[in-house]
Design an enzyme around this catalytic site. Sequence first.
Site, PDB file in Angstrom:
ATOM      1  N   SER A 162      44.672  44.831  35.971  1.00 44.21           N
ATOM      2  CA  SER A 162      43.233  45.134  35.893  1.00 44.21           C
ATOM      3  C   SER A 162      42.922  46.406  36.683  1.00 44.21           C
ATOM      4  O   SER A 162      43.789  46.963  37.355  1.00 44.21           O
ATOM      5  CB  SER A 162      42.392  43.949  36.398  1.00 44.21           C
TER       6      SER A 162
ATOM      7  N   SER B 257      43.221  53.369  50.759  1.00 42.09           N
ATOM      8  CA  SER B 257      41.760  53.310  50.606  1.00 42.09           C
ATOM      9  C   SER B 257      41.139  54.221  51.667  1.00 42.09           C
ATOM     10  O   SER B 257      41.763  54.500  52.692  1.00 42.09           O
ATOM     11  CB  SER B 257      41.286  51.874  50.834  1.00 42.09           C
TER      12      SER B 257
ATOM     13  N   TYR C 222      40.924  43.636  55.553  1.00 42.36           N
ATOM     14  CA  TYR C 222      41.329  44.594  54.508  1.00 42.36           C
ATOM     15  C   TYR C 222      41.559  45.973  55.142  1.00 42.36           C
ATOM     16  O   TYR C 222      42.574  46.624  54.892  1.00 42.36           O
ATOM     17  CB  TYR C 222      40.229  44.656  53.451  1.00 42.36           C
TER      18      TYR C 222
ATOM     19  N   SER D 117      36.068  48.505  39.204  1.00 42.13           N
ATOM     20  CA  SER D 117      37.250  47.667  38.960  1.00 42.13           C
ATOM     21  C   SER D 117      36.843  46.228  39.253  1.00 42.13           C
ATOM     22  O   SER D 117      35.658  45.942  39.463  1.00 42.13           O
ATOM     23  CB  SER D 117      38.403  48.074  39.880  1.00 42.13           C
TER      24      SER D 117
HETATM   25  N1  LIG Z   1      38.168  49.703  43.424  1.00 40.69           N
HETATM   26  C1  LIG Z   1      37.933  50.193  44.626  1.00 40.69           C
HETATM   27  O1  LIG Z   1      36.780  50.432  44.997  1.00 40.69           O
HETATM   28  C2  LIG Z   1      39.091  50.522  45.525  1.00 40.69           C
HETATM   29  C3  LIG Z   1      38.862  51.415  46.573  1.00 40.69           C
HETATM   30  C4  LIG Z   1      39.921  51.724  47.433  1.00 40.69           C
HETATM   31  C5  LIG Z   1      41.170  51.182  47.213  1.00 40.69           C
HETATM   32  N2  LIG Z   1      41.371  50.306  46.177  1.00 40.69           N
HETATM   33  C6  LIG Z   1      42.710  49.753  46.005  1.00 40.69           C
HETATM   34  O2  LIG Z   1      43.135  49.962  44.680  1.00 40.69           O
HETATM   35  C7  LIG Z   1      44.119  48.986  44.342  1.00 40.69           C
HETATM   36  C8  LIG Z   1      43.785  48.401  42.984  1.00 40.69           C
HETATM   37  O3  LIG Z   1      42.592  47.635  43.085  1.00 40.69           O
HETATM   38  P1  LIG Z   1      41.467  47.599  41.948  1.00 40.69           P
HETATM   39  O4  LIG Z   1      40.281  48.267  42.502  1.00 40.69           O
HETATM   40  O5  LIG Z   1      41.999  48.055  40.663  1.00 40.69           O
HETATM   41  O6  LIG Z   1      41.140  46.035  41.955  1.00 40.69           O
HETATM   42  P2  LIG Z   1      41.504  44.899  40.902  1.00 40.69           P
HETATM   43  O7  LIG Z   1      41.187  43.631  41.577  1.00 40.69           O
HETATM   44  O8  LIG Z   1      40.844  45.188  39.596  1.00 40.69           O
HETATM   45  O9  LIG Z   1      43.078  45.046  40.712  1.00 40.69           O
HETATM   46  C9  LIG Z   1      43.992  44.573  41.673  1.00 40.69           C
HETATM   47  C10 LIG Z   1      45.340  44.351  41.035  1.00 40.69           C
HETATM   48  O10 LIG Z   1      46.249  43.822  42.032  1.00 40.69           O
HETATM   49  C11 LIG Z   1      46.835  42.648  41.532  1.00 40.69           C
HETATM   50  N3  LIG Z   1      47.222  41.703  42.570  1.00 40.69           N
HETATM   51  C12 LIG Z   1      46.419  41.008  43.413  1.00 40.69           C
HETATM   52  N4  LIG Z   1      47.147  40.166  44.163  1.00 40.69           N
HETATM   53  C13 LIG Z   1      48.443  40.319  43.780  1.00 40.69           C
HETATM   54  C14 LIG Z   1      49.675  39.718  44.155  1.00 40.69           C
HETATM   55  N5  LIG Z   1      49.727  38.739  45.068  1.00 40.69           N
HETATM   56  N6  LIG Z   1      50.809  40.134  43.565  1.00 40.69           N
HETATM   57  C15 LIG Z   1      50.769  41.097  42.614  1.00 40.69           C
HETATM   58  N7  LIG Z   1      49.645  41.692  42.201  1.00 40.69           N
HETATM   59  C16 LIG Z   1      48.487  41.310  42.770  1.00 40.69           C
HETATM   60  C17 LIG Z   1      45.758  42.050  40.616  1.00 40.69           C
HETATM   61  O11 LIG Z   1      46.299  41.098  39.730  1.00 40.69           O
HETATM   62  C18 LIG Z   1      45.279  43.303  39.918  1.00 40.69           C
HETATM   63  O12 LIG Z   1      46.157  43.653  38.888  1.00 40.69           O
HETATM   64  C19 LIG Z   1      44.097  47.966  45.474  1.00 40.69           C
HETATM   65  O13 LIG Z   1      45.192  48.207  46.327  1.00 40.69           O
HETATM   66  C20 LIG Z   1      42.803  48.251  46.191  1.00 40.69           C
HETATM   67  O14 LIG Z   1      42.860  47.890  47.548  1.00 40.69           O
HETATM   68  C21 LIG Z   1      40.362  49.986  45.335  1.00 40.69           C
END
Ligand SMILES: NC(=O)c1ccc[n+]([C@@H]2O[C@H](COP(=O)([O-])OP(=O)(O)OC[C@H]3O[C@@H](n4cnc5c(N)ncnc54)[C@H](O)[C@@H]3O)[C@@H](O)[C@H]2O)c1
Length: 337
Positions: A60, A190, A203, A239
């Site tokens: 996702s 992040s 986090y 997301s």
């Molecule tokens: N969206 C934001 O605002 C944002 C900002 C900064 C950093 N991030 C980082 O970006 C990355 C992706 O997040 P996103 O925003 O797409 O969120 P999201 O929740 O849509 O995606 C997270 C993904 O990580 C996977 N995941 C969660 N737990 C897991 C596990 N135990 N084993 C394997 N996979 C696992 C989920 O299944 C998913 O595919 C993350 O590391 C998040 O911390 C996101």
Amino acid sequence: MELLTCCVLLALGCLLYFVVQFVRLMKADADLTLLWAESFGSSPESKLRGSVVWVTGASSGIGEELCYQLVKLGASVVLSARREAELLRVKKKCLEISSLEEKDLLVIPLDLTDLSTHKSATDKVIQHFGRIDILVNNGGRSQRSLFVDTDLNVFQGLMELNYIGTVSITKHVLPHMIERKKGKIVTISSITGLVGVPLSTGYAASKHALQGFFNSLRIELGTYPDIAVINICPGPVQSKVVENACTERFEKSVEAHTDQTYKMPTDRCVRLILVSAANDLKEVWISDQPYLIIYYICQYAPTWGFWILQRSGQKRIQNFKSGIDADSSFAFSKKTS
Ligand SMILES: NC(=O)c1ccc[n+]([C@@H]2O[C@H](COP(=O)([O-])OP(=O)(O)OC[C@H]3O[C@@H](n4cnc5c(N)ncnc54)[C@H](O)[C@@H]3O)[C@@H](O)[C@H]2O)c1
């Protein structure tokens, strides 16, 4: 009189210049090295085509979009996350939108917290493709809860998933890159890995840990100039990160779907991640305003920066308590998805 007119015109010119630069800065959605690379550096199309890229958290959000943009570039992709059905959905779309074949896409279900499976998963990728050019450490989970209300196991769980899980996969993939003397390790950290954010103490700690780990590893790998360690620091991006975030208990997710449309569109964030990978940038900040400017202030005048964060942080907590997305009141405008 003529001299006075010249001075006034010069002053107006300077003022106009600074206004234009300020407006441009307020529209910037990445740090200056990344914006420079986007305009004048190598393009993902020229650098990443034909690469073998392993994306964790591919089911996702940012990870899913990464898969789509990578296959459009002609990269082979290994898709990993826990839910196989979701990975197969993403794989199906990858095949539909690209000219890749079945053999170019590999689905490997993987739980980042199940460390005992990481070696065999790495072996499977190498067995299938013969190499891993790029590892994208993307899988992770956020948090929405105040420290005083939160179980200790949330802090353990977030460390095990976001930090130890990522270190473990890297530990298995890196020897292979060292053997080939080339590769890229791209980690989705992040902005919360650089500064503190209320409601996300655990986090933020896990992302700060990643920053410290990869910034140190990069220096250790100094004798391998073709192995790039690339830290990506996004601000708020569309997301499922809020929906999937844990609360005061690790097992309990936020679940409620709140409006995310004011955040940076996922495809823009992913494009900038690919530009960073194509140009081996060491650390990049990807964020809309006003966050980006606040992070600059935190770098150059930390006490002022933390003063701003302190004030905006209270608003974030109020938003959370009233049931809207914590960051929503800081958005300048709605974005398209
Ligand atoms: N969206 C934001 O605002 C944002 C900002 C900064 C950093 N991030 C980082 O970006 C990355 C992706 O997040 P996103 O925003 O797409 O969120 P999201 O929740 O849509 O995606 C997270 C993904 O990580 C996977 N995941 C969660 N737990 C897991 C596990 N135990 N084993 C394997 N996979 C696992 C989920 O299944 C998913 O595919 C993350 O590391 C998040 O911390 C996101």
